[in-house]
Scaffold this active site. Structure first.
Site: not given
Ligand code: NAI
Length: 464
Positions: A34, A38-39, A41-42, A176, A178, A443
């Site tokens: 909707g 496209l895609g 929340t991310c 928060g 997080g 290295h």
């Protein structure tokens, strides 16, 4: 009205990846979304725009703090916030456009609108009812509400509003500690905001390795973030321009404390989102936490309806949703679907990055497992020192004491979010720390620190 083998509801990383795999397996596939793009929340309001802001503000930090030392002289750049936001939008546009291209390339129909499931085998979008042999619900999650806190996405914001503030606030309070709070908190701290993080628990990123929690907090404090730990936020009073965050410390619960802020970011978790689909009428079972209940093959209790991603149990991570998306497609294509939930990395995209996989030292000790721990500090990694990212960082590998099999790992350091995958692959193959230690590492690379931590599980690291 059309008829499909599978209709996927939700075009986030779970849904769109699932659609592509379904199409690759020859299934006639549609995806319902909707949003304008496209895609999910991310791509639109989560991982991708935040990574653009993290990158831009990291560049600012480098210019302000490290350029002079590297012989790059001149005035530090000033911040054009509107331009930074349009760069972020451009990154989002490129990615959402890319998903749209992939849908067309794989001949997946995008049914534009919000879906409902009027009956098993049917998906309604707008006035059209489409038939589907199978339906995959991939509707994701939304920020969970905090009692006493009303979000207006202007002064009191979730991550959505925080990605699009009209100006950089002078004072920001983050509720928060997080992943969201620390990523976006560090964006605004680098932009010059005075950032205070209020956290209920006594450590940042609950559930993570204790060494990581301690080291990470110290690094963020050095970067200018202030922490108030063991503090429960009880409410936020907001006016049109300011807010007051009220909290009580766990040790003095009767005393109300408060903090003033120009913007308050509420980052206290997310909850599964499947509202308005009509699942209740169909009798689809939910868990106690409101997630869609599924079995090991992502089937709900209603035949023909599957669910994946944030809307079901498990970590709310785009890559976990993607894996489930591919696996459920395999199931629908007549194969066995597999996700190894024991090897799902978690990454915090601050600078330095933080990445973890598998079990933590504490959890294994609590289980009574006999373990070995190999640790290596980035201070002894030449490459990390050259890019000013050695301080406070380390690689830690935890193995079974008898077999040397890798059970978990944690990294704070440059590129940690990429480095962790060497250990993920090792774990998928049931490798021992010795297997990693015997593998030649180029290295000078950050990955040498991974090898050194693996060596530290055995005879010992070389550079420590
Ligand atoms: P979170 O669950 O990671 O952290 C929420 C924090 O808020 C916890 O530390 C909790 O103790 C604290 N809290 C809860 N109520 C509180 C109160 N009243 N007062 C003070 N502290 C309180 O949730 P977050 O950061 O909102 O992220 C949501 C989801 O999105 C997570 O599952 C996360 O994994 C995911 N995510 C992942 C990202 C990544 O992989 N890099 C980036 C952004 C989000």
């Amino acid at each position: 009205m059309a008829s499909y083998d599978v209709i996927i509801i939700g075009a986030g990383p779970g849904g769109y990846v699932s659609a592509i795999r379904c199409a690759q397996l020859g299934l006639k596939t549609a995806i319902v979304e909707g949003r304008e793009t496209l895609g999910g929340t991310c791509l639109n309001i989560g991982c991708i725009p935040s990574k653009a802001l993290l990158h831009a503000t990291h560049m600012l930090h480098e210019a302000e703090h490290n350029f002079g030392n590297m012989g790059l002289k001149g005035k530090s750049p000033s911040v054009d916030w509107n331009q930074m936001k349009s760069y972020k939008e451009d990154v989002v546009g490129q990615n959402t456009g890319g998903v749209e291209f992939l849908m067309k390339k794989n001949k997946i129909d995008w049914l534009k609108g919000w879906a409902t499931i009027p009956a098993v085998g049917q998906v309604k979008v707008g006035d059209d009812i489409h038939e589907a042999k199978n339906i995959v619900v991939a509707t994701g999650s939304v920020p969970s509400a905090l009692p006493g806190v009303e979000v207006d996405e202007k002064i009191v914001v979730t991550s959505t509003g925080a990605l699009d503030l009209p100006k950089v606030p002078k004072k920001m309070v983050v509720i928060g500690a997080g992943v969201i709070g620390l990523e976006l908190g560090s964006v605004y701290a680098r932009l010059g905001s005075e950032v205070t993080v209020v956290e209920y628990m006594d450590a940042v990123c609950p559930g993570m390795d204790k060494d990581v929690q301690r080291g990470f907090k110290r690094i963020l404090e050095k970067q200018g973030l202030t922490f108030i730990m063991g503090a429960a936020v009880q409410g936020v009073e907001a006016s049109k321009t300011k807010a007051k965050v009220k909290y009580a410390l766990k040790k003095t619960p009767e005393t109300e404390e408060s903090l003033d802020a120009d913007v308050v970011l509420v980052a206290t978790g997310r909850k599964a989102y499947a509202d308005g689909l009509g699942l209740e009428a169909l009798g689809v079972k939910l868990t106690e936490r409101g997630q869609i209940a599924t079995d090991s093959q992502w089937r709900t209790n209603v035949p023909g309806i599957y669910a994946i991603g944030d809307v079901i149990e498990g970590p709310m991570l785009a890559h976990k949703a993607e894996d489930e998306g591919m696996a459920v497609a395999d199931v629908l294509g007549g194969k066995h679907g597999h996700v190894n939930y024991g090897v799902i990395p978690g990454v915090v995209y601050t600078t330095p990055e933080v990445a973890t996989v598998g079990a933590t030292e504490d959890a294994l000790k609590a289980e009574g497992r006999k373990i070995k721990v190999g640790k290596f500090n980035f201070m002894a990694n030449a490459r990390a020192k050259a890019v000013h990212q050695a301080e406070g960082g380390f690689v830690k590998i935890i193995t079974d004491k008898e077999t040397d099999r890798i059970l978990g790992a944690a990294i704070i350091g440059p590129g940690a979010g990429d480095l962790i995958h060497e250990l993920c692959v090792a774990m998928e193959f049931g490798a021992s720390a010795e297997d990693v230690a015997l593998t030649c590492h180029a290295h000078p690379t950050y990955s040498e620190a991974v090898r050194e931590a693996a060596l530290a599980c055995g005879t010992g690291a070389i550079h420590s």
